[in-house]
Design a protein around this motif. Sequence first.
Motif, PDB file in Angstrom:
ATOM      1  N   ALA A 123      37.717  41.151  40.830  1.00 40.09           N
ATOM      2  CA  ALA A 123      37.890  42.364  41.604  1.00 40.09           C
ATOM      3  C   ALA A 123      36.760  42.402  42.631  1.00 40.09           C
ATOM      4  CB  ALA A 123      37.800  43.592  40.694  1.00 40.09           C
ATOM      5  N   SER A 124      37.103  42.837  43.827  1.00 45.85           N
ATOM      6  CA  SER A 124      36.080  42.998  44.865  1.00 45.85           C
ATOM      7  C   SER A 124      36.023  44.453  45.281  1.00 45.85           C
ATOM      8  CB  SER A 124      36.397  42.108  46.075  1.00 45.85           C
ATOM      9  OG  SER A 124      37.571  42.549  46.739  1.00 45.85           O
ATOM     10  N   ARG A 125      34.853  44.854  45.802  1.00 47.75           N
ATOM     11  CA  ARG A 125      34.656  46.219  46.278  1.00 47.75           C
ATOM     12  C   ARG A 125      33.778  46.175  47.520  1.00 47.75           C
ATOM     13  NH1 ARG A 125      35.670  47.253  40.974  1.00 47.75           N
ATOM     14  NH2 ARG A 125      36.447  49.349  40.478  1.00 47.75           N
ATOM     15  N   ASP A 137      39.823  49.070  57.124  1.00 50.12           N
ATOM     16  CA  ASP A 137      39.981  47.737  57.700  1.00 50.12           C
ATOM     17  C   ASP A 137      40.884  46.888  56.799  1.00 50.12           C
ATOM     18  OD1 ASP A 137      39.781  45.208  58.765  1.00 50.12           O
ATOM     19  OD2 ASP A 137      37.597  45.126  58.737  1.00 50.12           O
ATOM     20  N   ARG A 138      42.042  46.468  57.313  1.00 47.46           N
ATOM     21  CA  ARG A 138      43.004  45.694  56.535  1.00 47.46           C
ATOM     22  C   ARG A 138      42.908  44.192  56.813  1.00 47.46           C
ATOM     23  NH1 ARG A 138      46.396  48.712  53.656  1.00 47.46           N
ATOM     24  NH2 ARG A 138      47.508  46.795  53.139  1.00 47.46           N
ATOM     25  N   ASN A 139      41.892  43.771  57.521  1.00 43.22           N
ATOM     26  CA  ASN A 139      41.730  42.340  57.760  1.00 43.22           C
ATOM     27  C   ASN A 139      41.384  41.618  56.463  1.00 43.22           C
ATOM     28  OD1 ASN A 139      42.150  42.170  60.623  1.00 43.22           O
ATOM     29  ND2 ASN A 139      40.193  43.234  60.883  1.00 43.22           N
ATOM     30  N   VAL A 140      41.917  40.420  56.323  1.00 46.46           N
ATOM     31  CA  VAL A 140      41.645  39.604  55.143  1.00 46.46           C
ATOM     32  C   VAL A 140      40.230  39.044  55.232  1.00 46.46           C
ATOM     33  CG1 VAL A 140      42.303  37.543  53.862  1.00 46.46           C
ATOM     34  CG2 VAL A 140      44.070  39.037  54.805  1.00 46.46           C
ATOM     35  N   SER A 141      39.465  39.198  54.164  1.00 47.61           N
ATOM     36  CA  SER A 141      38.099  38.677  54.105  1.00 47.61           C
ATOM     37  C   SER A 141      38.094  37.355  53.342  1.00 47.61           C
ATOM     38  CB  SER A 141      37.178  39.694  53.412  1.00 47.61           C
ATOM     39  OG  SER A 141      35.925  39.116  53.137  1.00 47.61           O
ATOM     40  N   VAL A 142      37.945  36.264  54.049  1.00 46.85           N
ATOM     41  CA  VAL A 142      37.904  34.954  53.396  1.00 46.85           C
ATOM     42  C   VAL A 142      36.707  34.847  52.451  1.00 46.85           C
ATOM     43  CG1 VAL A 142      37.702  32.470  53.791  1.00 46.85           C
ATOM     44  CG2 VAL A 142      39.199  33.844  55.245  1.00 46.85           C
ATOM     45  N   PRO A 143      35.513  35.339  52.811  1.00 49.78           N
ATOM     46  CA  PRO A 143      34.397  35.290  51.856  1.00 49.78           C
ATOM     47  C   PRO A 143      34.704  36.024  50.551  1.00 49.78           C
ATOM     48  CG  PRO A 143      33.580  35.727  54.059  1.00 49.78           C
ATOM     49  CD  PRO A 143      35.066  35.829  54.138  1.00 49.78           C
ATOM     50  N   THR A 149      34.991  34.038  46.986  1.00 53.66           N
ATOM     51  CA  THR A 149      34.082  34.365  45.896  1.00 53.66           C
ATOM     52  C   THR A 149      34.846  34.742  44.638  1.00 53.66           C
ATOM     53  OG1 THR A 149      32.437  35.141  47.500  1.00 53.66           O
ATOM     54  CG2 THR A 149      32.139  35.831  45.221  1.00 53.66           C
ATOM     55  N   LEU A 150      35.944  35.493  44.796  1.00 55.00           N
ATOM     56  CA  LEU A 150      36.772  35.838  43.641  1.00 55.00           C
ATOM     57  C   LEU A 150      37.283  34.580  42.947  1.00 55.00           C
ATOM     58  CD1 LEU A 150      39.010  38.811  44.877  1.00 55.00           C
ATOM     59  CD2 LEU A 150      37.136  38.896  43.245  1.00 55.00           C
ATOM     60  N   ALA A 151      37.794  33.645  43.729  1.00 54.31           N
ATOM     61  CA  ALA A 151      38.339  32.410  43.152  1.00 54.31           C
ATOM     62  C   ALA A 151      37.254  31.631  42.418  1.00 54.31           C
ATOM     63  CB  ALA A 151      38.973  31.563  44.243  1.00 54.31           C
ATOM     64  N   ALA A 152      36.080  31.510  43.047  1.00 52.83           N
ATOM     65  CA  ALA A 152      34.995  30.733  42.436  1.00 52.83           C
ATOM     66  C   ALA A 152      34.532  31.356  41.126  1.00 52.83           C
ATOM     67  CB  ALA A 152      33.830  30.626  43.418  1.00 52.83           C
ATOM     68  N   LYS A 153      34.409  32.676  41.093  1.00 47.11           N
ATOM     69  CA  LYS A 153      33.941  33.326  39.877  1.00 47.11           C
ATOM     70  C   LYS A 153      34.995  33.284  38.769  1.00 47.11           C
ATOM     71  CE  LYS A 153      30.378  36.312  41.852  1.00 47.11           C
ATOM     72  NZ  LYS A 153      29.821  37.676  41.946  1.00 47.11           N
ATOM     73  N   ALA A 154      36.267  33.343  39.147  1.00 47.68           N
ATOM     74  CA  ALA A 154      37.322  33.214  38.139  1.00 47.68           C
ATOM     75  C   ALA A 154      37.303  31.834  37.509  1.00 47.68           C
ATOM     76  CB  ALA A 154      38.679  33.502  38.767  1.00 47.68           C
ATOM     77  N   ILE A 155      37.054  30.804  38.315  1.00 51.63           N
ATOM     78  CA  ILE A 155      36.974  29.426  37.797  1.00 51.63           C
ATOM     79  C   ILE A 155      35.784  29.269  36.864  1.00 51.63           C
ATOM     80  CG2 ILE A 155      36.526  27.031  38.500  1.00 51.63           C
ATOM     81  CD1 ILE A 155      38.263  27.661  41.012  1.00 51.63           C
ATOM     82  N   GLU A 156      34.676  29.991  37.127  1.00 54.35           N
ATOM     83  CA  GLU A 156      33.537  29.950  36.210  1.00 54.35           C
ATOM     84  C   GLU A 156      33.928  30.463  34.826  1.00 54.35           C
ATOM     85  OE1 GLU A 156      30.283  32.081  37.864  1.00 54.35           O
ATOM     86  OE2 GLU A 156      30.060  30.768  39.609  1.00 54.35           O
ATOM     87  N   LEU A 157      34.788  31.464  34.790  1.00 54.14           N
ATOM     88  CA  LEU A 157      35.243  31.995  33.501  1.00 54.14           C
ATOM     89  C   LEU A 157      36.294  31.093  32.853  1.00 54.14           C
ATOM     90  CD1 LEU A 157      35.752  35.875  33.728  1.00 54.14           C
ATOM     91  CD2 LEU A 157      33.894  34.603  32.668  1.00 54.14           C
TER      92      LEU A 157
END
Length: 385
Positions: A273-275, A281-287, A291-299
């Motif tokens: 989850a990000s906050r 602003d509805r622009n997609v944030s690649v960072p 980061t969500l993907a990387a942290k999910a892979i850590e788990l």
Amino acid sequence: MSADLVIVGAGVVGAASAYFAASAGLRVVVVERDSIAGGTSSAGEGNVLVSDKEAGPELDLALYSQQVWRADLAGHGDLWEFESKGGLVVAASEQGVASLRALAVQQRRCGVEVRDVARDELRDYEPHLAPQLAGGAFYPQDAQVQPMLVAAHLLRLARERGAQVRTRTEVTGFLRHGTRVTGVRTSAGDISAGAVLNAAGTWAGGVADLAGVRVPVLPRRGFILVTQPMPARTIRHKVYAAEYVGDVASSDAALQTSPVVEGTAGGTILIGASRERVGFDRNVSVPAIGTLAAKAIELFPMLRQVRAMRTYLGFRPYCPDHLPVVGADPRAPGLWHACGHEGAGIGLSAGTGKLIAQALVGERTDLDLAPFAPDRFPEAEEEPR
């Protein structure tokens, strides 16, 4: 036209309020400027959680809502895919485990069920978890629903009890008799009412402005990743890292990410989850997504081999003190609020709706609404949206 209650907003909070108010015998009209569940309710994971809340009024409301979901609404749970899957909170360090244990002690005193999970027990709960985690806590009361189905079916059930639902109808102002609110002006005409409930979610501050009162609800953007379908029960529970609790309670405007991973009935895996407070602003944030993907892979290291199909975003209705706004507004008699639940609105909607209905018909509410009072905020300038 006239009604006993006009509800502004057809998300899950407005829908729950409509259902319980109509069930109590009130003539209800729901007005929604867009479509049913067209705002925040369509952009969440469907959390019904107690695990992420410290002792206090929000946890009290969460526990009460659990009763409502599991008792008052139990006969309809299949309609919105209510799944009592439980939540597993994990820590990467011994310090993190100690913090979880301390939180659990407070929560147990309030009636939360928590099981301490040792390092060597974690993979009994989730076989694909990373092996280096230090421990965790399991919350059997945590559950999940499909929020768009909740809103749609609760409104259908409300209509069966006499309620009306008007979509594509925007509130443009309020009818007044002196200081008292007596209805709403809408893009489709005026509706007079004994009470008006502001359940407009992230846009509730703007609705309050139309009535001349301040309710400081601000948008807090969040992203969710959706993976390709996986075999059933690849991930069995809602799993999140211990720092998620701190992120929920934080008022920081900057980007915060903490991994929350869970499976769905269809086999896809949801990753949050990000906050961040960036207005609407509805622009997609690649960072943020990276980061969500990387942290999910850590788990869950096996997610490295899984493809993400899509991502979506939404805006949580954030209040500065992290408590929702629920109850009558003494500054504008006749105006009520049910908003500002931030990321907990899906889970808290059931309890909020029942409490609002009790108060509207003059019953003693099952939970004291004083901590959620609409006029508790100082009359200062609101932060930029």
